[in-house]
Scaffold this motif. Structure first.
Motif, PDB file in Angstrom:
ATOM      1  N   GLU A  57       4.456   9.978  -8.447  1.00 32.06           N
ATOM      2  CA  GLU A  57       5.229   9.277  -8.657  1.00 32.06           C
ATOM      3  C   GLU A  57       6.386   8.477  -7.289  1.00 32.06           C
ATOM      4  O   GLU A  57       6.197   8.201  -6.759  1.00 32.06           O
ATOM      5  N   ARG A  58       6.163  10.132  -6.097  1.00 31.56           N
ATOM      6  CA  ARG A  58       7.557   9.777  -4.577  1.00 31.56           C
ATOM      7  C   ARG A  58       5.700   8.748  -3.982  1.00 31.56           C
ATOM      8  O   ARG A  58       6.866   8.423  -3.738  1.00 31.56           O
ATOM      9  N   LEU A  59       4.972   8.704  -3.717  1.00 27.33           N
ATOM     10  CA  LEU A  59       4.130   7.874  -3.626  1.00 27.33           C
ATOM     11  C   LEU A  59       4.436   6.110  -3.826  1.00 27.33           C
ATOM     12  O   LEU A  59       4.101   6.032  -2.897  1.00 27.33           O
ATOM     13  N   VAL A  60       4.077   6.345  -4.715  1.00 31.88           N
ATOM     14  CA  VAL A  60       4.720   4.877  -5.609  1.00 31.88           C
ATOM     15  C   VAL A  60       5.766   4.411  -5.240  1.00 31.88           C
ATOM     16  O   VAL A  60       5.776   3.256  -5.060  1.00 31.88           O
ATOM     17  N   ARG A  61       6.565   5.138  -5.730  1.00 26.99           N
ATOM     18  CA  ARG A  61       8.010   5.258  -5.197  1.00 26.99           C
ATOM     19  C   ARG A  61       8.282   4.583  -3.697  1.00 26.99           C
ATOM     20  O   ARG A  61       8.867   4.624  -2.845  1.00 26.99           O
ATOM     21  N   THR A  62       7.625   5.109  -2.796  1.00 25.34           N
ATOM     22  CA  THR A  62       7.130   5.375  -1.553  1.00 25.34           C
ATOM     23  C   THR A  62       7.158   3.939  -1.008  1.00 25.34           C
ATOM     24  O   THR A  62       7.721   3.104   0.021  1.00 25.34           O
ATOM     25  N   TYR A  63       5.432   3.762  -2.132  1.00 26.92           N
ATOM     26  CA  TYR A  63       5.457   1.586  -1.633  1.00 26.92           C
ATOM     27  C   TYR A  63       6.156   0.529  -1.747  1.00 26.92           C
ATOM     28  O   TYR A  63       6.634  -0.029  -1.345  1.00 26.92           O
ATOM     29  N   SER A  64       7.466   0.914  -2.999  1.00 28.82           N
ATOM     30  CA  SER A  64       8.446   0.256  -4.217  1.00 28.82           C
ATOM     31  C   SER A  64       9.389   0.434  -2.854  1.00 28.82           C
ATOM     32  O   SER A  64       9.885  -0.389  -2.204  1.00 28.82           O
ATOM     33  N   GLY A  65       9.719   1.609  -2.268  1.00 28.94           N
ATOM     34  CA  GLY A  65      10.498   1.544  -0.875  1.00 28.94           C
ATOM     35  C   GLY A  65      10.883   0.698  -0.281  1.00 28.94           C
ATOM     36  O   GLY A  65      11.511  -0.372   0.624  1.00 28.94           O
ATOM     37  N   LEU A  66       9.357   0.702   1.062  1.00 31.54           N
ATOM     38  CA  LEU A  66       9.395  -0.253   1.519  1.00 31.54           C
ATOM     39  C   LEU A  66       9.059  -1.520   1.403  1.00 31.54           C
ATOM     40  O   LEU A  66       9.310  -2.473   2.315  1.00 31.54           O
ATOM     41  N   ARG A  67       8.625  -2.029   0.747  1.00 30.56           N
ATOM     42  CA  ARG A  67       8.399  -3.459   0.057  1.00 30.56           C
ATOM     43  C   ARG A  67       9.890  -4.164  -0.215  1.00 30.56           C
ATOM     44  O   ARG A  67       9.846  -4.944   0.405  1.00 30.56           O
ATOM     45  N   ASP A  68      10.395  -2.900  -1.038  1.00 30.68           N
ATOM     46  CA  ASP A  68      11.746  -4.103  -1.173  1.00 30.68           C
ATOM     47  C   ASP A  68      13.510  -3.811  -0.617  1.00 30.68           C
ATOM     48  O   ASP A  68      13.748  -4.385  -0.371  1.00 30.68           O
ATOM     49  N   GLU A  69      12.835  -2.711   0.816  1.00 29.39           N
ATOM     50  CA  GLU A  69      14.021  -2.810   1.446  1.00 29.39           C
ATOM     51  C   GLU A  69      13.163  -2.209   2.539  1.00 29.39           C
ATOM     52  O   GLU A  69      13.939  -0.829   3.305  1.00 29.39           O
TER      53      GLU A  69
END
Length: 278
Positions: free
Chosen positions: A70-82
């Motif tokens: 989950e932390r890896l997927v959230r890392t991708y999401s965080g970089l993509r969105d912000e």
């Protein structure tokens, strides 16, 4: 009929370098892998995304990236969105052991995706060999790395990757759930935790408890089912006799020269043969 895209979909920047280091990452092997990919495919799926080295090299117009971390997927999401917020945070983080230990001890899961991304990238760049490993309480427990000047905030790479990720559907899911969405003509690339070459193999020992032999059998069965549906399937794994036995009947096994850089004993590092499976 599935829509198809030409394999390389790149702009002036060409292939991208991943923004993460990853044990078993394919950045150095891409040149050996790409000739064995289909010339055209629909959507690109990568269920064990890791650093996404093959995805960032190919840069397809349509892609689904997923993982159970989950932390890896959230890392991708965080970089993509912000990306601006992630870069702002990383730019403020010093290369310092005490700061590293403080970051490592954080209860990061209640923070925003951008904060998770900055935390994950910082530890990835400053921990020993860039490993991601957690204890039974999901606490990150990799020691501080011996680096002189780690590139904690590689802003150009982060911005290019963030832009590329705008094209991606990110999912927190296991390989079966992710891959079953693939349609005829799509390309699915599986890069699972490897079958160890030996019972004491340090390179894979921190993941084998979470992905055992029965999981590899399920993966083989899913890959075969996808092939029979007309999906382009590619896999990477070790050159272990177990892997050869699993895939020898219905797949082509292609030897790939790789380097083993993560090992507790320097003498055990060096060139090995992995398998690319199609």
């Amino acid at each position: 009929m599935a829509r198809r895209a030409k394999r390389p979909v790149q702009d002036d920047h060409g292939p991208l370098r991943p923004f993460l280091k990853w044990a078993g990452g394919k950045r150095r092997l891409v040149a050996q892998i790409v000739p064995h990919l289909p010339r055209q495919f629909g959507r690109f799926h990568e269920p064990f995304v890791g650093s996404g080295a093959l995805y960032f090299h190919l840069r397809p117009t349509r892609a689904s990236l997923s993982d159970t971390n989950e932390r890896l997927v959230r890392t991708y999401s965080g970089l993509r969105d912000e990306p601006d917020r992630v870069i702002e945070l990383l730019s403020s983080y010093p290369h310092d052991k005490q700061f590293f230990l403080k970051m490592r001890a954080q209860d990061i899961d209640e923070r925003s995706d951008a904060e998770v991304a900055a935390w994950f990238i910082y530890l990835n760049k400053t921990a020993y060999n860039g490993l991601y490993r957690v204890n039974s309480k999901n606490g990150y427990n990799v020691p501080f790395g011996d680096y002189r000047r780690p590139n904690i905030c590689d802003e150009p790479t982060l911005r290019h990757c963030a832009k590329q990720l705008k094209r991606v559907k990110l999912q927190l899911s296991d390989f079966e759930s992710a891959a079953r969405r693939a349609r005829k003509g799509d390309l699915v690339y599986f890069d699972p935790p490897y079958v160890p070459l030996s019972a004491t193999s340090y390179f894979t020992s921190y993941t084998t408890q979470g992905f055992g032999l029965e999981d590899h059998r399920r993966l083989r069965d899913l890959a075969l089912a996808l092939k029979r549906r007309g999906v382009h399937v590619r896999l990477s794994n070790s050159g272990s006799p177990v892997v050869r036995d699993l895939y020898r009947d219905d797949f082509k096994l292609i030897p790939i020269k790789a380097r083993r850089d993560i090992n507790c004993r320097a003498a055990s590092r060096g060139e090995i043969i992995e398998l690319f499976i199609k």
